[in-house]
Motif scaffolding. Structure first.
Motif, PDB file in Angstrom:
ATOM      1  N   ARG A 161       1.870   6.194  -7.063  1.00 38.63           N
ATOM      2  CA  ARG A 161       0.732   7.214  -7.529  1.00 38.63           C
ATOM      3  C   ARG A 161       1.235   8.575  -7.647  1.00 38.63           C
ATOM      4  N   LYS A 162       1.833   8.918  -6.608  1.00 36.55           N
ATOM      5  CA  LYS A 162       2.263  10.412  -6.614  1.00 36.55           C
ATOM      6  C   LYS A 162       3.403  10.726  -7.596  1.00 36.55           C
ATOM      7  N   VAL A 163       4.053   9.726  -8.040  1.00 39.10           N
ATOM      8  CA  VAL A 163       5.065  10.070  -8.823  1.00 39.10           C
ATOM      9  C   VAL A 163       4.406  10.463 -10.183  1.00 39.10           C
ATOM     10  N   LEU A 164       3.084   9.446 -10.344  1.00 39.96           N
ATOM     11  CA  LEU A 164       2.420   9.770 -11.502  1.00 39.96           C
ATOM     12  C   LEU A 164       1.720  11.031 -11.622  1.00 39.96           C
ATOM     13  N   GLU A 165       1.401  11.338 -10.527  1.00 37.84           N
ATOM     14  CA  GLU A 165       0.551  12.671 -10.337  1.00 37.84           C
ATOM     15  C   GLU A 165       1.645  13.763 -10.740  1.00 37.84           C
ATOM     16  N   LEU A 166       2.801  13.699 -10.208  1.00 43.43           N
ATOM     17  CA  LEU A 166       3.809  14.724 -10.364  1.00 43.43           C
ATOM     18  C   LEU A 166       4.387  14.701 -12.041  1.00 43.43           C
ATOM     19  N   ALA A 206       0.815  -1.213  -0.151  1.00 52.88           N
ATOM     20  CA  ALA A 206      -0.003   0.047   0.066  1.00 52.88           C
ATOM     21  C   ALA A 206       0.845   1.288   0.064  1.00 52.88           C
ATOM     22  N   ALA A 207       1.976   1.194   0.649  1.00 52.81           N
ATOM     23  CA  ALA A 207       2.904   2.399   0.781  1.00 52.81           C
ATOM     24  C   ALA A 207       3.509   2.536  -0.489  1.00 52.81           C
ATOM     25  N   ALA A 208       3.987   1.520  -1.200  1.00 52.83           N
ATOM     26  CA  ALA A 208       4.552   1.587  -2.546  1.00 52.83           C
ATOM     27  C   ALA A 208       3.468   2.158  -3.638  1.00 52.83           C
ATOM     28  N   GLU A 209       2.467   1.699  -3.411  1.00 53.63           N
ATOM     29  CA  GLU A 209       1.464   2.041  -4.335  1.00 53.63           C
ATOM     30  C   GLU A 209       1.199   3.548  -4.239  1.00 53.63           C
TER      31      GLU A 209
END
Length: 112
Positions: free
Chosen positions: A62-67, A55-58
């Motif tokens: 996801r934050k990297v993809l947001e950025l 869950a933490a990796a996900e």
């Protein structure tokens, strides 16, 4: 250099040495200093993946993809993380996007 950069480099050294749990300590500190730095988030996601904190990796990928929405590696890593959580249908979307953005060699950096 900045403190965040030094912590990031320390975390990367730990990852290269196979010490993913130790890497999370430095990378979490770096993330607090630079929360919108995709490179820090990616390294932290890899560390979480390696210690099976799915869950933490996900969340990190996801934050990297947001950025950076076209980051092929983040799509791939998120897909693999979703697979590990038994979410194959959702994972396939990200894995296909990763392949379209840039084919990867077998060495994915996530580890076993």
């Amino acid at each position: 250099m900045s403190e965040a950069y030094d912590l990031y480099q320390q975390g990367r050294r730990h990852l290269r040495s196979g010490m993913a749990a130790q890497a999370t300590v430095a990378l979490e500190k770096a993330k607090k200093l630079e929360p919108d730095k995709a490179s820090i988030r990616e390294a932290l996601g890899i560390a979480y993946f390696r210690i099976t904190r799915w869950a933490a990796a996900e969340a990190e990928f996801r934050k990297v993809l947001e950025l950076s929405p076209v980051d092929d590696y983040a799509h791939y890593a998120l897909g693999r993380t979703l697979q590990k959580q038994g979410r194959g249908a959702e994972a396939s979307r990200y894995l296909k996007l990763a392949r379209c953005l840039r084919p990867r060699s077998p060495g994915d950096g996530l580890g076993p």
